[in-house]
Design a protein around this motif. Sequence first.
Motif, PDB file in Angstrom:
ATOM      1  N   GLN A   1       0.975  -1.248  -0.015  1.00 34.22           N
ATOM      2  CA  GLN A   1       0.045  -0.087   0.145  1.00 34.22           C
ATOM      3  C   GLN A   1       0.936   1.296   0.004  1.00 34.22           C
ATOM      4  OE1 GLN A   1      -2.244  -0.819   3.569  1.00 34.22           O
ATOM      5  NE2 GLN A   1      -3.755  -1.575   2.465  1.00 34.22           N
ATOM      6  N   PHE A   2       1.856   1.142   0.892  1.00 36.38           N
ATOM      7  CA  PHE A   2       2.585   2.245   1.044  1.00 36.38           C
ATOM      8  C   PHE A   2       3.907   2.633  -0.224  1.00 36.38           C
ATOM      9  CE2 PHE A   2       0.411   2.793   4.831  1.00 36.38           C
ATOM     10  CZ  PHE A   2       0.495   3.810   5.146  1.00 36.38           C
ATOM     11  N   TRP A   3       4.059   1.482  -0.607  1.00 40.69           N
ATOM     12  CA  TRP A   3       5.400   1.499  -1.494  1.00 40.69           C
ATOM     13  C   TRP A   3       5.202   0.722  -2.738  1.00 40.69           C
ATOM     14  CZ3 TRP A   3       8.366   5.128   0.489  1.00 40.69           C
ATOM     15  CH2 TRP A   3       8.328   5.043   1.999  1.00 40.69           C
ATOM     16  N   PRO A   4       3.937   0.946  -3.547  1.00 38.67           N
ATOM     17  CA  PRO A   4       3.325   0.360  -4.593  1.00 38.67           C
ATOM     18  C   PRO A   4       4.534  -0.175  -5.988  1.00 38.67           C
ATOM     19  CG  PRO A   4       2.743   2.587  -4.623  1.00 38.67           C
ATOM     20  CD  PRO A   4       3.396   2.561  -3.293  1.00 38.67           C
ATOM     21  N   ASP A   5       5.509   0.779  -5.612  1.00 36.08           N
ATOM     22  CA  ASP A   5       6.652   0.282  -6.864  1.00 36.08           C
ATOM     23  C   ASP A   5       7.398  -0.793  -6.536  1.00 36.08           C
ATOM     24  OD1 ASP A   5       7.573   2.205  -5.116  1.00 36.08           O
ATOM     25  OD2 ASP A   5       9.026   2.954  -6.559  1.00 36.08           O
TER      26      ASP A   5
ATOM     27  N   ILE B   1       3.605  -1.267  11.217  1.00 35.66           N
ATOM     28  CA  ILE B   1       4.535  -0.030  11.444  1.00 35.66           C
ATOM     29  C   ILE B   1       5.795  -0.467  10.539  1.00 35.66           C
ATOM     30  CG2 ILE B   1       6.431   0.789  13.058  1.00 35.66           C
ATOM     31  CD1 ILE B   1       3.942   0.011  15.262  1.00 35.66           C
ATOM     32  N   ALA B   2       6.275  -1.459  10.562  1.00 35.80           N
ATOM     33  CA  ALA B   2       7.487  -1.935   9.525  1.00 35.80           C
ATOM     34  C   ALA B   2       7.268  -1.485   8.228  1.00 35.80           C
ATOM     35  CB  ALA B   2       7.716  -3.321   9.782  1.00 35.80           C
ATOM     36  N   GLY B   3       6.088  -2.028   7.738  1.00 40.23           N
ATOM     37  CA  GLY B   3       5.612  -1.899   6.361  1.00 40.23           C
ATOM     38  C   GLY B   3       5.515  -0.423   5.965  1.00 40.23           C
ATOM     39  N   MET B   4       5.276   0.515   6.822  1.00 37.70           N
ATOM     40  CA  MET B   4       4.995   1.729   6.547  1.00 37.70           C
ATOM     41  C   MET B   4       6.357   2.592   6.348  1.00 37.70           C
ATOM     42  SD  MET B   4       1.974   3.191   8.902  1.00 37.70           S
ATOM     43  CE  MET B   4       0.153   2.468   8.848  1.00 37.70           C
ATOM     44  N   ASN B   5       7.405   1.900   7.312  1.00 32.03           N
ATOM     45  CA  ASN B   5       8.602   2.618   7.587  1.00 32.03           C
ATOM     46  C   ASN B   5       9.832   1.963   6.700  1.00 32.03           C
ATOM     47  OD1 ASN B   5       8.051   4.832   9.418  1.00 32.03           O
ATOM     48  ND2 ASN B   5       7.169   3.039  10.396  1.00 32.03           N
ATOM     49  N   LEU B   6       9.519   0.928   5.460  1.00 28.42           N
ATOM     50  CA  LEU B   6      10.612   0.295   5.306  1.00 28.42           C
ATOM     51  C   LEU B   6      11.596   1.197   4.345  1.00 28.42           C
ATOM     52  CD1 LEU B   6       8.677  -2.676   3.722  1.00 28.42           C
ATOM     53  CD2 LEU B   6      10.201  -2.640   5.382  1.00 28.42           C
ATOM     54  N   TYR B   7      11.266   2.323   3.826  1.00 28.74           N
ATOM     55  CA  TYR B   7      12.024   3.219   2.989  1.00 28.74           C
ATOM     56  C   TYR B   7      12.161   4.578   3.221  1.00 28.74           C
ATOM     57  CZ  TYR B   7      12.497  -0.687  -0.343  1.00 28.74           C
ATOM     58  OH  TYR B   7      12.636  -1.986  -0.844  1.00 28.74           O
ATOM     59  N   ALA B   8      11.303   5.081   4.530  1.00 29.62           N
ATOM     60  CA  ALA B   8      11.309   6.755   4.908  1.00 29.62           C
ATOM     61  C   ALA B   8      10.415   6.352   6.179  1.00 29.62           C
ATOM     62  CB  ALA B   8      10.953   7.497   3.808  1.00 29.62           C
ATOM     63  N   LEU B   9      11.055   7.135   7.012  1.00 29.62           N
ATOM     64  CA  LEU B   9      10.451   6.981   8.375  1.00 29.62           C
ATOM     65  C   LEU B   9       9.159   8.135   8.280  1.00 29.62           C
ATOM     66  CD1 LEU B   9      13.430   7.176  11.185  1.00 29.62           C
ATOM     67  CD2 LEU B   9      12.093   5.153  10.129  1.00 29.62           C
ATOM     68  N   ARG B  10       8.237   7.483   8.902  1.00 27.52           N
ATOM     69  CA  ARG B  10       6.854   8.176   9.319  1.00 27.52           C
ATOM     70  C   ARG B  10       6.536   8.324  10.666  1.00 27.52           C
ATOM     71  NH1 ARG B  10       4.460   8.100   4.030  1.00 27.52           N
ATOM     72  NH2 ARG B  10       5.360   6.828   2.598  1.00 27.52           N
ATOM     73  N   LEU B  11       6.944   9.387  11.315  1.00 21.79           N
ATOM     74  CA  LEU B  11       7.183   9.584  12.708  1.00 21.79           C
ATOM     75  C   LEU B  11       5.944   9.428  13.487  1.00 21.79           C
ATOM     76  CD1 LEU B  11       9.169  12.951  13.088  1.00 21.79           C
ATOM     77  CD2 LEU B  11       9.935  10.647  13.780  1.00 21.79           C
TER      78      LEU B  11
END
Length: 459
Positions: free
Chosen positions: A26-30, A310-320
């Motif tokens: 969902q957060f990193w569709p590419d 949490i991990a899925g959202m923050n894999l490539y950039a932190l979302r505080l």
Amino acid sequence: MTIERTDVLIIGGGPAGMMTGITAAQFWPDKRITVIRPEEDALVPCGIPYIFGTLGGTEEDLAGRAPFLAAGGTLIVDKVASLDLDEHLATLESGRQLAWERLVLATGSTPFVPPIPGRELDGVFTVIKEYDYLDELLTETLPDLKRLVVIGGGFIGVEFSDELRKRDIEVHIVEMQSQLLAASFDSDACSIVEQKLRDNGVFVHTSVTVKQIAADPSGKKVEGVRLGDGRLIETDAVLIAIGARPNVDLARSTDLTLARSGGIWVDGFQRTRQRLDVFAVGDCAHKQDYFTRQASHALLASQAAAEGRIAGMNLYALRLPRANAGTIAVYASQVGDLAFGVAGLTEASARQIGFEVFTGAARLPDHHPATMPGTHEVYCRLIFDANSERLLGGQIIGGPTTGELINIIGVAIQLHATATDLASFQFGSQPRLTAPVHPIVAACGEALRTRTRCAQTPG
């Protein structure tokens, strides 16, 4: 051999791993996302006890993989033999090799078996989350059993005892603490659940240890359980349901730091200490208590799924805002028509930590009027910090609404709600769907009234 490539490699396909994969899509569709797990169809962990009674079949407890595949993920049925973190390379037991950009360890947990003499005998089982193992237990072992002893009086032991009793097996549950569920509930709630089990035909043995699992004359098969007080419970089988420990064998083979609690050390974004491109989620990851930040040993599918998000959202950039606030430990279960749930601290555990507390409780029907069909009594008990009025924990005993009520309490704890906040929150009311007064509002009102009376009483 050609090295295959993926952007995100997730080892483990339980609630934590699959939720990581779905969230990452969902957060990193590419990004290409791959999950490796040893079976094509995994079980719903929380549904395992119900295989043996309510569901009546292992195939009825399968966790769907369709959402992950629909999101574009790839599922590989295999096991990881070794990891090279420097080369970002995983070698599978089949010989395949996969390179990754981000690695997520979701390797789960294994049952804890204490060093009880006789634990190796035929007829001694644990709660292993494997389809074939549980299916054999259901179809080949249980049909011949007349009596079974469950060692462990926590949620798992209680659920298995109730479900196995539905198969007309004589069930004994043994717990070393003074009450079942003593680590999760205050005494009054424990007593209610214990009595319900007894009413359903389960024999409850508390304040007693297991000294030995006794063998039959052949010396190979279980024949009884010898208790610390000398009593022998004759039995055909023993189920050890004391809990689980993080499965960190793969992590231990690398240079990843393990916490003293046994799990893989992670930060608030589920990243490992040495390698910010390696994450750990679910039962294999270290947990911290929401209130104290000390190690938490609550291994829950719901917590695992939250860590996966949490991990899925923050894999490539932190979302505080997407950081792990700590484990609140929200549980719910059911014995017969009696449901029970807990979130956060009990009164006893809060006082042990050092909080000054005040409490409130309420009993009321979950429909109105109480003559409405399907009505159950709801008991709501809430624990507050006496200095800040913040909600520390809550317990619910009731009917079908219990699960959602305890989830509301969990949200309220996480949002730092106070007794005043909750006593005045607005709620909808409908005779067939809700109590006449929201149980949380009623319990808060009682807590505040009790506190006011105590403050006005001359010292």
